[in-house]
Design a protein around this motif. Sequence first.
Motif, PDB file in Angstrom:
ATOM      1  N   ALA A  44       0.818  -1.207   0.000  1.00 38.49           N
ATOM      2  CA  ALA A  44       0.000   0.000   0.000  1.00 38.49           C
ATOM      3  C   ALA A  44       0.849   1.253   0.000  1.00 38.49           C
ATOM      4  O   ALA A  44       0.606   2.187  -0.779  1.00 38.49           O
ATOM      5  CB  ALA A  44      -0.929  -0.010   1.214  1.00 38.49           C
ATOM      6  N   GLU A  72      -2.376  -0.518 -11.112  1.00 35.61           N
ATOM      7  CA  GLU A  72      -3.697  -0.088 -10.660  1.00 35.61           C
ATOM      8  C   GLU A  72      -4.777  -1.117 -10.976  1.00 35.61           C
ATOM      9  O   GLU A  72      -5.657  -1.382 -10.152  1.00 35.61           O
ATOM     10  CB  GLU A  72      -4.050   1.262 -11.300  1.00 35.61           C
ATOM     11  N   HIS A  94      -4.334  -4.029  -8.607  1.00 35.18           N
ATOM     12  CA  HIS A  94      -4.789  -3.629  -7.272  1.00 35.18           C
ATOM     13  C   HIS A  94      -6.313  -3.621  -7.196  1.00 35.18           C
ATOM     14  O   HIS A  94      -6.914  -4.105  -6.219  1.00 35.18           O
ATOM     15  CB  HIS A  94      -4.229  -2.244  -6.947  1.00 35.18           C
ATOM     16  N   ARG A  95      -6.956  -3.095  -8.219  1.00 33.46           N
ATOM     17  CA  ARG A  95      -8.408  -3.040  -8.244  1.00 33.46           C
ATOM     18  C   ARG A  95      -9.013  -4.439  -8.248  1.00 33.46           C
ATOM     19  O   ARG A  95      -9.970  -4.720  -7.507  1.00 33.46           O
ATOM     20  CB  ARG A  95      -8.879  -2.262  -9.470  1.00 33.46           C
ATOM     21  N   GLU A 102      -5.004   4.783   1.139  1.00 35.26           N
ATOM     22  CA  GLU A 102      -5.325   5.232  -0.211  1.00 35.26           C
ATOM     23  C   GLU A 102      -5.941   6.625  -0.222  1.00 35.26           C
ATOM     24  O   GLU A 102      -5.673   7.428  -1.130  1.00 35.26           O
ATOM     25  CB  GLU A 102      -6.282   4.235  -0.868  1.00 35.26           C
ATOM     26  N   GLU A 103      -6.745   6.938   0.791  1.00 39.60           N
ATOM     27  CA  GLU A 103      -7.467   8.213   0.795  1.00 39.60           C
ATOM     28  C   GLU A 103      -6.639   9.358   1.362  1.00 39.60           C
ATOM     29  O   GLU A 103      -6.726  10.489   0.866  1.00 39.60           O
ATOM     30  CB  GLU A 103      -8.759   8.072   1.604  1.00 39.60           C
ATOM     31  N   LEU A 121      -6.275  -0.082   4.811  1.00 37.20           N
ATOM     32  CA  LEU A 121      -5.933   0.020   3.397  1.00 37.20           C
ATOM     33  C   LEU A 121      -6.613   1.230   2.758  1.00 37.20           C
ATOM     34  O   LEU A 121      -5.988   1.999   2.013  1.00 37.20           O
ATOM     35  CB  LEU A 121      -6.349  -1.267   2.675  1.00 37.20           C
ATOM     36  N   GLU A 122      -7.879   1.440   3.069  1.00 36.20           N
ATOM     37  CA  GLU A 122      -8.613   2.569   2.499  1.00 36.20           C
ATOM     38  C   GLU A 122      -8.108   3.902   3.061  1.00 36.20           C
ATOM     39  O   GLU A 122      -8.089   4.913   2.353  1.00 36.20           O
ATOM     40  CB  GLU A 122     -10.106   2.399   2.773  1.00 36.20           C
ATOM     41  N   ASN A 136       3.172   1.510  -3.148  1.00 34.96           N
ATOM     42  CA  ASN A 136       2.365   1.796  -4.345  1.00 34.96           C
ATOM     43  C   ASN A 136       3.018   1.241  -5.613  1.00 34.96           C
ATOM     44  O   ASN A 136       3.043   1.888  -6.658  1.00 34.96           O
ATOM     45  CB  ASN A 136       2.152   3.311  -4.484  1.00 34.96           C
ATOM     46  N   LYS A 183      -8.543  -6.115  -4.823  1.00 38.85           N
ATOM     47  CA  LYS A 183      -9.434  -5.536  -3.815  1.00 38.85           C
ATOM     48  C   LYS A 183     -10.866  -6.014  -4.013  1.00 38.85           C
ATOM     49  O   LYS A 183     -11.587  -6.262  -3.035  1.00 38.85           O
ATOM     50  CB  LYS A 183      -9.364  -4.008  -3.890  1.00 38.85           C
TER      51      LYS A 183
END
Length: 347
Positions: free
Chosen positions: A169, A176, A179-180, A239-240, A235-236, A172, A183
């Motif tokens: 995470a 993408e 990762h998507r 990312e945020e 994790l979120e 990075n 998830k």
Amino acid sequence: MTIGARVIKTGLAVALAVYISTLFAFPSPIIAAVASIFTIQPSISRSWQQVVDQVQTNVLGALLALAAVRLFGQTPIALGMVCIIVILICIRLRMESNVGLTLVTVVAIMEANNQQGWLFALDRLLMVLTGMGAAFAVNILIFPPRPRKLFMDQIHEAHAQLSLLLRMAISNEMKENVHRDEKEKLQGTLRKLDEAHRLFEEERPLLRGRKQAGARQLILSRHLIKALHQGVDLLEAVEEHYFAVTGAEAWAKRFDQQIEELAKYHEHILLKLAGKMKANAAIEPEEEREGRLINQLSEYLHQNPDEYKRLVFVASTMLEYAFHLRRLDRVTDQVQQRRETEAANVN
């Protein structure tokens, strides 16, 4: 594409229902086959509850169908009205899942003429019971459901997916699209775990010892799922908030080490639960390191609180994840000690 046990059992239940219908010389095996399809469930307790509920609603539907034929005859309007009444009754009794098969019974009975009456209704009801009995027998005897084993397999699968995402995470480095996809797989596994937990809640063991074991399993499963959800929250948060901070690279190594340690701790707890860790193994990470991280972050915030306060969100979510992991660790120890005590008493 994999063929699960439930798919195979559904086919076997239909075949058995049709075979029994042939032995009893039923006019048509279709109703029994349809009943067997509706009865197959992912657990024994849910399958039994389905049988009990289906018997109640189908008997009620048969009585309403007979009364409607006697009063109004075989008209489309009468059939439609009875179907509406049956649906409303099933909803009122909170048996919405039984509507489909009950309507099949109603339609099958109301297609009879007035002279056949009760015998025809009883014949159709016996077909339904035959299908349900065949499905219940197949569900118990052929590949009986083992929700706990499936649950633990899904726990390990979800942790493997979560661990991969958490460990990459901060860096990075994952593409993408990969990762998507990973998830989405994790979210799908968590939904399956929530469903499995509902199955545990529905189970009602008859023996007292089994009730206590079931209660412990229920508590343990709740903490296992909670720890995974907290990992997803972390994790979120990364990312945020983390990537929105200018100059967050200075904290990359410290955050990455802390997340790595927590992911490793989570893995060790699961290994201990599976009996693969030594009894004296020290798996809990040092709380002092977490304290040092918070102190360093607090000092850093004094320099520019508006710019770096979003790092606090990541750190707090990290601490929340660590808290639930430690609680899961304690619950795991208690469950294992109880199992060892019961095993010693048996021997």
